[in-house]
Design a protein around this motif. Structure first.
Motif, PDB file in Angstrom:
ATOM      1  N   GLN A 211       0.827  -1.208   0.000  1.00 32.42           N
ATOM      2  CA  GLN A 211       0.000   0.000   0.000  1.00 32.42           C
ATOM      3  C   GLN A 211       0.861   1.258   0.000  1.00 32.42           C
ATOM      4  OE1 GLN A 211      -2.687   0.241   3.316  1.00 32.42           O
ATOM      5  NE2 GLN A 211      -3.752   2.035   2.539  1.00 32.42           N
ATOM      6  N   ALA A 212       1.976   1.215   0.724  1.00 31.89           N
ATOM      7  CA  ALA A 212       2.881   2.371   0.739  1.00 31.89           C
ATOM      8  C   ALA A 212       3.412   2.673  -0.654  1.00 31.89           C
ATOM      9  CB  ALA A 212       4.041   2.104   1.702  1.00 31.89           C
ATOM     10  N   LEU A 213       3.678   1.637  -1.451  1.00 31.70           N
ATOM     11  CA  LEU A 213       4.112   1.840  -2.829  1.00 31.70           C
ATOM     12  C   LEU A 213       2.954   2.357  -3.683  1.00 31.70           C
ATOM     13  CD1 LEU A 213       6.225  -1.414  -3.326  1.00 31.70           C
ATOM     14  CD2 LEU A 213       7.089   0.903  -2.908  1.00 31.70           C
ATOM     15  N   ASP A 214       1.768   1.774  -3.504  1.00 33.99           N
ATOM     16  CA  ASP A 214       0.589   2.207  -4.263  1.00 33.99           C
ATOM     17  C   ASP A 214       0.329   3.696  -4.087  1.00 33.99           C
ATOM     18  OD1 ASP A 214       0.103  -0.414  -5.048  1.00 33.99           O
ATOM     19  OD2 ASP A 214      -1.387  -0.785  -3.482  1.00 33.99           O
ATOM     20  N   MET A 215       0.470   4.171  -2.867  1.00 32.86           N
ATOM     21  CA  MET A 215       0.058   5.534  -2.542  1.00 32.86           C
ATOM     22  C   MET A 215       1.033   6.593  -3.039  1.00 32.86           C
ATOM     23  SD  MET A 215      -2.827   4.855  -1.323  1.00 32.86           S
ATOM     24  CE  MET A 215      -3.387   6.428  -0.666  1.00 32.86           C
ATOM     25  N   ARG A 216       2.125   6.158  -3.648  1.00 34.00           N
ATOM     26  CA  ARG A 216       3.010   7.159  -4.257  1.00 34.00           C
ATOM     27  C   ARG A 216       2.330   7.839  -5.431  1.00 34.00           C
ATOM     28  NH1 ARG A 216       9.246   4.909  -3.868  1.00 34.00           N
ATOM     29  NH2 ARG A 216       9.153   4.367  -1.654  1.00 34.00           N
ATOM     30  N   LEU A 217       1.382   7.164  -6.039  1.00 32.31           N
ATOM     31  CA  LEU A 217       0.517   7.790  -7.034  1.00 32.31           C
ATOM     32  C   LEU A 217      -0.881   7.759  -6.430  1.00 32.31           C
ATOM     33  CD1 LEU A 217       0.378   8.992  -9.904  1.00 32.31           C
ATOM     34  CD2 LEU A 217      -0.253   6.715 -10.724  1.00 32.31           C
ATOM     35  N   PRO A 218      -1.461   8.896  -6.084  1.00 32.37           N
ATOM     36  CA  PRO A 218      -2.685   8.913  -5.267  1.00 32.37           C
ATOM     37  C   PRO A 218      -3.946   8.511  -6.029  1.00 32.37           C
ATOM     38  CG  PRO A 218      -2.055  11.153  -5.862  1.00 32.37           C
ATOM     39  CD  PRO A 218      -0.942  10.261  -6.353  1.00 32.37           C
ATOM     40  N   LEU A 219      -3.995   7.243  -6.436  1.00 26.78           N
ATOM     41  CA  LEU A 219      -5.177   6.710  -7.107  1.00 26.78           C
ATOM     42  C   LEU A 219      -5.919   5.703  -6.226  1.00 26.78           C
ATOM     43  CD1 LEU A 219      -3.797   6.105 -10.731  1.00 26.78           C
ATOM     44  CD2 LEU A 219      -5.268   7.969  -9.942  1.00 26.78           C
ATOM     45  N   GLY A 220      -5.381   5.410  -5.062  1.00 24.31           N
ATOM     46  CA  GLY A 220      -6.001   4.426  -4.199  1.00 24.31           C
ATOM     47  C   GLY A 220      -5.036   3.311  -3.854  1.00 24.31           C
ATOM     48  N   PRO A 221      -5.449   2.394  -2.970  1.00 28.36           N
ATOM     49  CA  PRO A 221      -4.521   1.390  -2.436  1.00 28.36           C
ATOM     50  C   PRO A 221      -4.196   0.247  -3.383  1.00 28.36           C
ATOM     51  CG  PRO A 221      -6.690   1.144  -1.452  1.00 28.36           C
ATOM     52  CD  PRO A 221      -6.737   2.403  -2.256  1.00 28.36           C
ATOM     53  N   ALA A 222      -5.014  -0.015  -4.434  1.00 31.44           N
ATOM     54  CA  ALA A 222      -4.713  -1.029  -5.450  1.00 31.44           C
ATOM     55  C   ALA A 222      -4.309  -2.366  -4.807  1.00 31.44           C
ATOM     56  CB  ALA A 222      -3.643  -0.507  -6.413  1.00 31.44           C
ATOM     57  N   LYS A 223      -3.110  -2.894  -5.145  1.00 32.35           N
ATOM     58  CA  LYS A 223      -2.715  -4.209  -4.640  1.00 32.35           C
ATOM     59  C   LYS A 223      -2.480  -4.211  -3.131  1.00 32.35           C
ATOM     60  CE  LYS A 223      -2.250  -7.575  -6.400  1.00 32.35           C
ATOM     61  NZ  LYS A 223      -3.289  -8.643  -6.554  1.00 32.35           N
ATOM     62  N   GLY A 224      -2.442  -3.066  -2.522  1.00 31.86           N
ATOM     63  CA  GLY A 224      -2.389  -3.026  -1.068  1.00 31.86           C
ATOM     64  C   GLY A 224      -3.650  -3.593  -0.430  1.00 31.86           C
ATOM     65  N   LYS A 225      -4.744  -3.633  -1.200  1.00 33.02           N
ATOM     66  CA  LYS A 225      -6.007  -4.174  -0.699  1.00 33.02           C
ATOM     67  C   LYS A 225      -6.504  -5.364  -1.517  1.00 33.02           C
ATOM     68  CE  LYS A 225      -7.039  -0.829   2.392  1.00 33.02           C
ATOM     69  NZ  LYS A 225      -7.416  -1.019   3.809  1.00 33.02           N
ATOM     70  N   ASP A 226      -6.054  -5.491  -2.752  1.00 30.11           N
ATOM     71  CA  ASP A 226      -6.619  -6.481  -3.664  1.00 30.11           C
ATOM     72  C   ASP A 226      -5.872  -7.809  -3.601  1.00 30.11           C
ATOM     73  OD1 ASP A 226      -8.611  -4.869  -4.508  1.00 30.11           O
ATOM     74  OD2 ASP A 226      -7.829  -4.501  -6.517  1.00 30.11           O
TER      75      ASP A 226
END
Length: 329
Positions: A211-226
């Protein structure tokens, strides 16, 4: 009523109502034994939780009558059944951020997690704090924010969740789930309550390092949650008439039986009625959709700086709804 989806002796996906003793009254079986309606009507109302939701007052009234009469032949002992997610395939999931305390503490913790991935964590943390990227904007207090959850990854209580192979840091989030029961568009907050079917407990699991990597582009948590099993729902859905006030409930998080956090649900920035009014602006909402409250303050490991490890049992409980228990393996 406390409504469940369960499996028993190879028969999965049946729905029932919990008795006062904690056993399960099979609704389609009970309707047949009591001859309350023809077989087609029983299937239409009780063929699945989604069908019961879509049946509206007719289905709930019939379920209440079956529970009142309680034919013994339709009762399944709690030890003879395994609870599934009460709504295994929600129509839609929207994950909100409704608790200010969790938001502030999570932002601070996320910056620390991101900084730990750099060569100089202290300097990286200082840079992140100075950047202003993670300052909570005033608009958070003016309107709700949400992202779409993965409706295909829902599992129930007492189910082992497989630790996603790409993550080394798994966390839990204790949330309230509100289930939509009636279609509508441009619903007002004043009229929104009639659109709710009931409430459940949710564990919105998170791969925090990803999630920390996902949030570098503020589109949402992506694979941090999926990931499979990333949303745990249950153990039941308490219908709206029984749980009149979802905003004054005690909420407890435990790991391996040890209490990690306790609090109440009374500090949502926006209540579910306001969330539904916001979502339904120029957009039709449908029975079986779920609105997640977002994590309650101090009810995630990230806020505590303390995370579950492999094979831990995470137990999340909300007063008057029930308890979720899952092992992360």
């Amino acid at each position: 009523m406390r409504l469940v989806t369960y499996e028993n002796k190879g028969s999965g996906g049946r729905i029932g109502a919990l008795t006062a003793e904690g056993d399960i009254l099979d609704l389609i079986e009970g309707a047949g034994l009591l001859a309350l309606c023809p077989a087609a009507g029983r299937e239409r109302c009780f063929g699945s939780m989604q069908k019961l939701i879509e049946a509206g007052a007719e289905g709930l009234d019939m379920a209440a009558e079956i529970l009142r009469l309680r034919p013994d032949e339709a009762v399944i002992g709690a030890d003879d059944a395994h609870l599934l997610a009460p709504l295994p395939r929600p129509t839609q999931i929207r994950c909100f951020s409704s608790f200010e305390k969790h938001g502030r503490q999570s932002v601070a913790a996320m910056m620390r997690t991101m900084a730990q991935q750099e060569d100089d964590p202290d300097a990286a943390l200082e840079a992140l704090q100075a950047s202003g990227r993670f300052d909570i904007p005033d608009i958070v207090y003016e309107r709700p924010f949400y992202y779409k959850g993965n409706r295909m990854s829902v599992v129930g209580t007492d189910t082992n969740v497989i630790w996603p192979a790409y993550s080394n840091l798994i966390d839990y989030e204790l949330e309230i789930a509100a289930v939509i029961g009636k279609r509508g568009v441009d619903v007002t907050a004043e009229n929104a309550r009639d659109h709710f079917f009931g409430y459940s407990v949710c564990n919105d699991l998170s791969a925090r390092d990803t999630q920390a990597l996902d949030m570098r582009l503020p589109l949402g948590p992506a694979k941090g949650k999926d990931f499979d099993g990333g949303i745990v729902l249950g153990p039941c859905i308490v219908n709206r008439e029984e749980l009149d006030d979802p905003y004054s409930l005690e909420m407890i998080a435990r790991v391996n039986g040890e209490e990690w956090g306790r609090g109440r649900s009374d500090d949502m920035l926006f209540n579910f009625e306001q969330l539904l009014a916001f979502v339904s602006q120029s957009e039709t909402i449908y029975p079986g959709e779920i609105l997640l409250s977002g994590c309650v303050g101090n009810r995630s490991g990230m806020e505590l700086g303390r995370f579950p490890v492999r094979n831990d049992v995470i137990e999340l409980e909300i007063e008057n709804i029930g308890k979720l228990s899952n092992r992360i393996v």
